[in-house]
Design a protein around this motif. Structure first.
Motif: not given
Length: 154
Positions: A14-15, A56-57, A67-68, A131-133
């Motif tokens: 999900a993330m 997340i929000v 959203a992140l 998380l980006a990687e």
């Protein structure tokens, strides 16, 4: 066997999905659940934990969803796992607190130090990957295997 729980699997999926959403647009739970064939109710609970921990929000309304809370490059895999299941522990003695332990072997165990070394290595690895990687690697895998996440092709 060392294995991530289903809740952690679902949380990471999900993330990753939210991180890959164009312009950090919010994504609803059902959409993520449909994409990965995850039970909606379980995913909703996982997303609530992630929101409660500030990763997340939640956004209400017809175009609401999740959203992140901050940049994917500022969120570690370790944070995601710990938000869902608590501290990362390989053994009961890995997180004994103030001298307290649930391990019956504590008094005569000679493996605490090696196991703690392994624990620290796993923790550092998870803290070192953002998380980006993770999302970048998953995107590369998708393109090399001819796969695609549905919301990226819309």
């Amino acid at each position: 066997m060392l294995k991530l729980s289903k809740r952690i699997d679902y949380g990471l999926l999900a993330m990753n999905y939210v991180a890959l959403s164009p312009d950090n647009a919010s994504v609803n739970t059902k959409r993520i659940a449909d994409e990965y064939r995850i039970p909606v109710e379980l995913l909703a609970k996982v997303l609530q934990r992630l929101a409660k921990k500030g990763l997340i929000v939640s956004q209400n309304g017809p175009k609401g969803g999740y959203a992140l809370a901050r940049s994917a490059s500022e969120i570690t895999v370790s944070e995601i796992i710990e938000a869902i299941e608590g501290p990362i522990m390989l053994t009961t003695c890995s997180f004994s607190g103030k001298g307290e332990t649930a391990c019956d072997q504590w008094s005569w165990c000679n493996l605490r130090s090696p196991l703690h070394k392994i624990q620290d290595g796993v923790r550092k690895l998870l803290q070192g990957m953002t998380l980006a990687e993770m999302s970048q690697i998953s995107r590369q895998e998708e393109s090399s295997h001819g796969l695609e996440i549905a919301h990226l092709s819309r």
